[in-house]
Design an enzyme around this catalytic site. Sequence first.
Site, mmCIF file in Angstrom:
data_model
loop_
_atom_site.group_PDB
_atom_site.id
_atom_site.type_symbol
_atom_site.label_atom_id
_atom_site.label_comp_id
_atom_site.label_asym_id
_atom_site.label_seq_id
_atom_site.Cartn_x
_atom_site.Cartn_y
_atom_site.Cartn_z
ATOM 1 C CG HIS A 36 -11.166 6.344 -35.036
ATOM 2 N ND1 HIS A 36 -12.048 6.185 -33.624
ATOM 3 C CD2 HIS A 36 -10.615 5.275 -34.768
ATOM 4 C CE1 HIS A 36 -11.637 5.191 -32.995
ATOM 5 N NE2 HIS A 36 -10.715 4.751 -33.461
ATOM 6 C CB CYS A 81 -3.996 30.290 -23.659
ATOM 7 S SG CYS A 81 -5.197 29.327 -23.346
ATOM 8 C CG ASP A 85 -2.312 33.654 -23.770
ATOM 9 O OD1 ASP A 85 -1.419 32.993 -23.285
ATOM 10 O OD2 ASP A 85 -3.398 33.750 -23.118
ATOM 11 C CB THR A 95 -6.232 26.752 -19.154
ATOM 12 O OG1 THR A 95 -7.155 27.694 -20.081
ATOM 13 C CG2 THR A 95 -6.338 27.511 -17.767
ATOM 14 C CG HIS A 112 -9.288 7.324 -31.293
ATOM 15 N ND1 HIS A 112 -9.982 6.720 -30.219
ATOM 16 C CD2 HIS A 112 -8.399 6.208 -31.782
ATOM 17 C CE1 HIS A 112 -9.435 5.458 -29.903
ATOM 18 N NE2 HIS A 112 -8.352 5.133 -30.753
HETATM 19 C C1 RB5 Z 1 -4.740 35.011 -19.518
HETATM 20 O O1 RB5 Z 1 -4.634 35.390 -18.498
HETATM 21 C C2 RB5 Z 1 -5.561 33.539 -19.523
HETATM 22 O O2 RB5 Z 1 -6.772 33.887 -19.463
HETATM 23 C C3 RB5 Z 1 -5.358 32.794 -20.952
HETATM 24 O O3 RB5 Z 1 -4.199 32.574 -20.962
HETATM 25 C C4 RB5 Z 1 -5.963 31.323 -20.892
HETATM 26 O O4 RB5 Z 1 -5.945 30.531 -19.943
HETATM 27 C C5 RB5 Z 1 -7.496 31.523 -21.345
HETATM 28 O O5 RB5 Z 1 -8.164 30.356 -21.773
#
Ligand code: RB5
Length: 145
Positions: A133, A65, A8, A67, A98
Amino acid sequence: MRWVLASDHAAVDMRQALAVWLKDHGAVVTDLGPQTADSVDYPDKANELAAVILSHQADFGVLLCGTGIGVSIRANRYPGIRAALVHDTNTAHLARAHNNANVLCMGGRVLDIPTAIACLETFYTTDFEGGRHARRVEKLDKKPE
Ligand code: RB5
């Protein structure tokens, strides 16, 4: 090996750096973007990437993304996708060795780019160990009873 990448808006720079690394190391790369930091919804990018892998147009994916959490949740809804959210080279190694992970997920707001490249290099160069595994990985796509 054929790789597909998607992110993203929160990980555009990281994705582009990882695409360069993959090309430099001989991978055939499909980059699903985005190319700008305009906001996009991470489940949509996870859907696009899953479709490329499940239609056998790529062997492995990198999905990013902010996180790495959102994309990994969405990608893992697809049987046949084993998306691993990785934070360091140890988890990158174990995801391949694994879990036979086929999609590497990371957070563009969590890791710096050198760390993400180190994780990708480990993921790229580590083979699935099979053996005990394999039995466990087979159970991942079984419908919950
Ligand atoms: C976008 O702002 C953020 O929510 C997305 O990149 C991500 O971290 C979601 O899990």
